[in-house]
Design an enzyme around this catalytic site. Structure first.
Site, short mmCIF file in Angstrom:
data_model
loop_
_atom_site.label_atom_id
_atom_site.label_comp_id
_atom_site.label_asym_id
_atom_site.label_seq_id
_atom_site.Cartn_x
_atom_site.Cartn_y
_atom_site.Cartn_z
N THR A 21 0.92 -1.32 0.25
CA THR A 21 -0.06 0.05 -0.01
C THR A 21 0.98 1.19 0.03
O THR A 21 2.03 1.29 0.04
CB THR A 21 -0.95 -0.09 1.36
OG1 THR A 21 0.09 -0.02 2.41
CG2 THR A 21 -2.01 -1.34 1.24
N ASP A 22 0.20 2.43 -0.20
CA ASP A 22 0.83 3.75 -0.04
C ASP A 22 0.03 4.77 0.82
O ASP A 22 -0.83 4.22 1.36
CB ASP A 22 1.19 4.53 -1.29
CG ASP A 22 0.01 4.62 -2.05
OD1 ASP A 22 -1.10 5.00 -1.60
OD2 ASP A 22 0.13 4.93 -3.28
N ALA A 23 0.72 5.69 1.05
CA ALA A 23 0.03 6.77 2.04
C ALA A 23 -1.13 7.41 1.42
O ALA A 23 -1.92 8.13 2.24
CB ALA A 23 1.29 7.88 2.02
N MET A 24 -1.58 7.11 0.28
CA MET A 24 -3.15 7.08 -0.02
C MET A 24 -3.96 6.37 0.67
O MET A 24 -5.25 6.48 0.59
CB MET A 24 -3.22 7.27 -1.65
CG MET A 24 -3.85 8.54 -2.16
SD MET A 24 -4.21 8.46 -3.95
CE MET A 24 -2.89 9.39 -4.54
N GLY A 25 -3.46 5.13 1.11
CA GLY A 25 -4.19 4.11 1.89
C GLY A 25 -4.66 2.96 0.90
O GLY A 25 -5.31 2.21 1.23
#
Lengths: 138, 138, 138, 138
Positions: D14-18
């Site tokens: 995943t990434d910080a955008m969720g």
């Protein structure tokens, strides 16, 4: 407007075929478009803080020749299309001397709010992007 | 309580040395502890929804022998220590037949709230973890 | 001798907790030791071409505070120990201003040939590393 | 012939955008085509041992909706085209219940020898692939 960013390939970018794993070029496309935005005066992190997001809707890569461990590559990025709620970036990944195209590709993004709904970009962002776009909305 | 999870190595996990890139074992440690929690009836995603987080404070890997492309590996995970606001998992990465230890390691985590402040775990979680812990708090 | 390398965090380095995924610090440790070697006049790619490899035998990270999307971090690397057929690098990951330690860790490596057998490093490499090592073999 | 493979999303995907970082779908495309080949009786690792390689020449993803942490996704893979020295796989990434298409895409590959030269695939491989191909060479 086009921008070049240099990146050095690490072991962690490569795979057992001895070349860069194809999925990693998308990471470098990200580096390219972030720095292109920064050069325009747009910090993507700040856009998000204001509630605007640019999730990908499409990505495409054409792999011509592989990059290898410890190579320095050049990520050339341009804004290819701009449509108020969408944007397309074109990328060329070159060898260090820019004599050989290794990968060419694009990413297409929607302009959305935090909830994922497509929205118009703020006016001053639109102005900055339009000034940099290679193929303005016709 | 120990749990085994099988994973197949893909090209994207390997590097130009022809073996798994060392950093990827930490990904498989994550797979192991998530499934150990699930086997205990704890879904980490639900914990987060309730405002509890388990960020890493330490990680350690001892690399004995490499895994290679298309190998099936076994991730064996145990809860090694439990201290109300912290937890340590131990891991062994085996070859498919569990005859050879490829990597051994641990991760240490704090129990925090969304703001990163260390907090006590909820009582029912504590009970579940204590029952599974190999070295209970003394 | 210590060397600093700056790296900017991209989206692809982060996770859904909004911070850098812990496994990615090992990638930046790799960037640090490769550039430290380069500063000493040792190009790791050339070492391999001569049949010498430096696979990891251990890695350790202590996570003090998270790095976030678009942060510039500083990777500080030193050679901590040198034992003819092994080498240990120490790393500190700092925030951009080097006022806050985010992560500290080490990697330990064996000097091997292509077949994975531990071998002595070539003499001129030994000389370069000894000159840079913070804690010489005693 | 189409094959489904289930994968569970981890934090590291995943990434910080969720949501899942877009580049990671290419990893799951790899999982899909490897298992499709295996179901046909073709082990890609063995192909390589015989001197045949299938490097990517193109990849494309259309991102409809995001996968999130701890989701189980289904990777559906088919062989879409087969041309003696090239092959195209089509992919659909579904939610666990296969009610919603999250990502659709393709990868195009050349059949090469170890030196990267395009070669004809061995006859028995050709037969297996032709039998599975949805759009046979016309």
């Amino acid at each position: 407007m086009r921008i070049d960013v240099k990146v050095r390939v690490i072991y962690g970018d490569t795979d057992a075929m001895g070349i860069v794993y194809h999925g990693n070029y998308l990471r470098w496309f990200e580096v390219g478009r972030t720095e292109l935005f920064r050069a325009l005066g747009i910090v993507y992190r700040d856009l998000e803080a204001r509630g605007y997001y640019l999730p990908l809707t499409q990505s495409y890569c054409h792999y011509h020749a592989p990059a290898r461990y410890d190579d320095v590559i050049v990520v050339e990025t341009a804004i290819a299309e701009w449509g108020r709620a969408s944007i397309r970036f074109n990328y060329i990944i070159w060898d260090e001397g820019k004599t050989k195209r290794l990968v060419e590709g694009f990413t297409h993004h929607a302009f959305t709010n935090a909830g994922g709904r497509v929205v118009r970009a703020p006016g001053e962002i639109t102005t900055l992007i339009e000034g940099a776009c290679e193929r303005p909305e016709g």
